[in-house]
Design an enzyme around this catalytic site. Structure first.
Site, PDB file in Angstrom:
ATOM      1  CE  LYS A   1      -4.962 -19.612 -22.074  1.00  0.00           C
ATOM      2  NZ  LYS A   1      -4.381 -18.457 -21.402  1.00  0.00           N
TER       3      LYS A   1
ATOM      4  CE  LYS B   1      -2.954 -17.220 -13.122  1.00  0.00           C
ATOM      5  NZ  LYS B   1      -2.613 -16.929 -14.524  1.00  0.00           N
TER       6      LYS B   1
ATOM      7  CE  LYS C   1      -2.355 -24.404 -18.510  1.00  0.00           C
ATOM      8  NZ  LYS C   1      -2.394 -23.677 -17.243  1.00  0.00           N
TER       9      LYS C   1
HETATM   10  P1  ATP Z   1      -4.275 -18.756 -17.896  1.00  0.00           P
HETATM   11  O1  ATP Z   1      -5.454 -19.686 -17.899  1.00  0.00           O
HETATM   12  O2  ATP Z   1      -4.657 -17.307 -17.749  1.00  0.00           O
HETATM   13  O3  ATP Z   1      -3.308 -19.016 -19.023  1.00  0.00           O
HETATM   14  P2  ATP Z   1      -2.604 -20.291 -16.180  1.00  0.00           P
HETATM   15  O4  ATP Z   1      -3.270 -21.012 -15.071  1.00  0.00           O
HETATM   16  O5  ATP Z   1      -2.228 -21.094 -17.377  1.00  0.00           O
HETATM   17  O6  ATP Z   1      -3.532 -19.078 -16.537  1.00  0.00           O
HETATM   18  P3  ATP Z   1      -0.245 -18.645 -16.367  1.00  0.00           P
HETATM   19  O7  ATP Z   1      -0.247 -17.309 -15.751  1.00  0.00           O
HETATM   20  O8  ATP Z   1      -0.475 -18.765 -17.848  1.00  0.00           O
HETATM   21  O9  ATP Z   1      -1.338 -19.557 -15.599  1.00  0.00           O
HETATM   22  O10 ATP Z   1       1.100 -19.410 -16.012  1.00  0.00           O
HETATM   23  C1  ATP Z   1       1.884 -19.095 -14.884  1.00  0.00           C
HETATM   24  C2  ATP Z   1       2.866 -20.226 -14.612  1.00  0.00           C
HETATM   25  O11 ATP Z   1       2.186 -21.331 -14.038  1.00  0.00           O
HETATM   26  C3  ATP Z   1       3.601 -20.760 -15.837  1.00  0.00           C
HETATM   27  O12 ATP Z   1       4.953 -21.003 -15.489  1.00  0.00           O
HETATM   28  C4  ATP Z   1       2.915 -22.068 -16.122  1.00  0.00           C
HETATM   29  O13 ATP Z   1       3.789 -23.012 -16.713  1.00  0.00           O
HETATM   30  C5  ATP Z   1       2.513 -22.529 -14.738  1.00  0.00           C
HETATM   31  N1  ATP Z   1       1.307 -23.349 -14.749  1.00  0.00           N
HETATM   32  C6  ATP Z   1       0.089 -22.953 -15.192  1.00  0.00           C
HETATM   33  N2  ATP Z   1      -0.805 -23.939 -15.027  1.00  0.00           N
HETATM   34  C7  ATP Z   1      -0.136 -24.979 -14.482  1.00  0.00           C
HETATM   35  C8  ATP Z   1      -0.526 -26.304 -14.063  1.00  0.00           C
HETATM   36  N3  ATP Z   1      -1.779 -26.723 -14.181  1.00  0.00           N
HETATM   37  N4  ATP Z   1       0.424 -27.101 -13.509  1.00  0.00           N
HETATM   38  C9  ATP Z   1       1.704 -26.676 -13.375  1.00  0.00           C
HETATM   39  N5  ATP Z   1       2.127 -25.444 -13.750  1.00  0.00           N
HETATM   40  C10 ATP Z   1       1.231 -24.610 -14.296  1.00  0.00           C
HETATM   41 MG    MG Z   2      -1.471 -20.157 -19.155  1.00  0.00          MG
END
Ligand code: ATP
Ligand code: MG
Length: 331
Positions: free
Chosen positions: A112, A197, A194
């Site tokens: 990050k 968000k 990946k």
């Molecule tokens: P941020 O960028 O704020 O970290 P994020 O997209 O990584 O957001 P989180 O809120 O951190 O989302 O994660 C929520 C859930 O979604 C976790 O269980 C994480 O493992 C899953 N997850 C996040 N991104 C992915 C992805 N690209 N594919 C599959 N699972 C995901």
């Molecule tokens: Mg995350």
């Protein structure tokens, strides 16, 4: 039933397809088998500087998306992390058990900050708060995606360390719960990263709340490669492989079958079909979301009652922890 716990950050107005396929659909399945605790990680979201009104709005929207995706608040405890203040308290205890070098090795922080996200100390200590979230509920299992595996490892290390230092039976050492066939979804524009968000550009995302035309457009402009063959090969064809995974998971068609069906056809065909499959899956979800957002008072009631349930467990854990680490009782 054994207890499980999982959460998501309200770091965006919409969850994305990775959150949905990598986490939410599994949460929904698991609530039949387990005593499930699902939360909106609003304290974690404070690691990303956000306008207060926006954060509040996103927190409610995230909770609503859990329900729209199929989390049943009658069966599962659905709550906001900040409503159970014990999370921050146990997070502090976890910070004090963690070595600086150990925390420095966490790849999410490195990823990050490398992507230019403003690094505050909260982002650095994120894994310790996450450990607190999990250990608070004596969770036997934690359903997390591949991207959270390292954080679960440090959670297990911290629980074991706590028990070694302060007495066995202090904290339950959780196991990862990797749901079979669970998908990791990649960024459409940068398919070696990946979908995230906060890390993905708007064009790299498939947002659950986005209007269908925009979703189709993003999928049409997904990065592929210079070949023309629809083949699953993560190493050499990450973009096409990602599209195949999305299709396969949502349509229930095996990847080999898709490869056969798309033999001799171009990427345009594949993208069109993926867009249709995604939009079909999201239409009922979006309809349910509209209803939920129409009644914010009901949503707040659901969150309050979920927090009441969670607090019962959290207070018991904190009483045990305070005693074990040597804090003087307040009364
Ligand atoms: P941020 O960028 O704020 O970290 P994020 O997209 O990584 O957001 P989180 O809120 O951190 O989302 O994660 C929520 C859930 O979604 C976790 O269980 C994480 O493992 C899953 N997850 C996040 N991104 C992915 C992805 N690209 N594919 C599959 N699972 C995901
Ligand atoms: Mg995350």
């Amino acid at each position: 039933a054994p207890r499980i716990l999982s959460g998501m950050q309200p770091t965006s107005d919409s969850l994305h397809l990775g959150n949905y396929l990598g986490a939410l659909v599994n949460w929904v399945k698991l609530q039949d088998e387990f005593d499930a605790y699902y939360f909106v990680a609003d304290l974690h979201a404070l690691t990303v500087p956000t306008d207060p009104a926006v954060l509040r709005d996103r927190t409610r929207k995230t909770a609503a998306q859990f329900i729209a995706g199929g989390v049943d608040p009658e069966r599962s405890a659905l709550f906001c992390q900040s409503h159970v203040t014990e999370h921050a308290e146990l997070g502090w205890v976890m910070n004090c058990l963690t070595g600086f070098g150990e925390a420095s090795r966490m790849t999410q922080f490195k990823d990050k900050t490398a992507k230019g996200q403003n690094a505050n100390v909260g982002l650095f200590t994120y894994p310790m708060l996450m450990a607190a979230d999990i250990l608070m509920y004596d969770a036997a299992y934690v359903p997390v995606g591949e991207d959270q595996r390292q954080h679960l490892e440090i959670t297990r290390d911290l629980a074991e360390r706590f028990n070694t230092r302060f007495g066995e039976g202090g904290l339950v050492v959780p196991e990862p719960y990797i749901v079979k066939g669970s998908a990791k979804i990649q960024d459409l524009q940068d398919p070696t990263s990946k979908m995230s968000k906060t890390g993905s550009s708007p064009k790299g995302l498939i947002d659950l709340m986005q209007d269908p035309a925009k979703i189709a457009k993003n999928i049409r402009s997904a990065v592929t490669d210079t070949e023309a063959e629809v083949r699953y090969d993560v190493e050499n064809k990450p973009g096409v492989s990602n599209l195949l995974v999305i299709h396969s998971v949502l349509s229930g068609t095996r990847i080999e079958e898709l490869e056969r069906a798309f033999a001799g056809r171009g990427y345009g065909d594949l993208k069109k079909e993926v867009a249709d499959v995604v939009v079909d899956a999201l239409t009922p979800f979006q309809k349910r979301m509209a209803e939920l957002l129409d009644d914010p008072a009901e949503l707040d009631r659901i969150l309050a009652s979920g927090a009441d349930r969670a607090r019962v467990v959290a207070q018991a854990t904190m009483a045990r922890v305070r005693d074990l680490v040597g804090l003087v009782p307040a009364a």
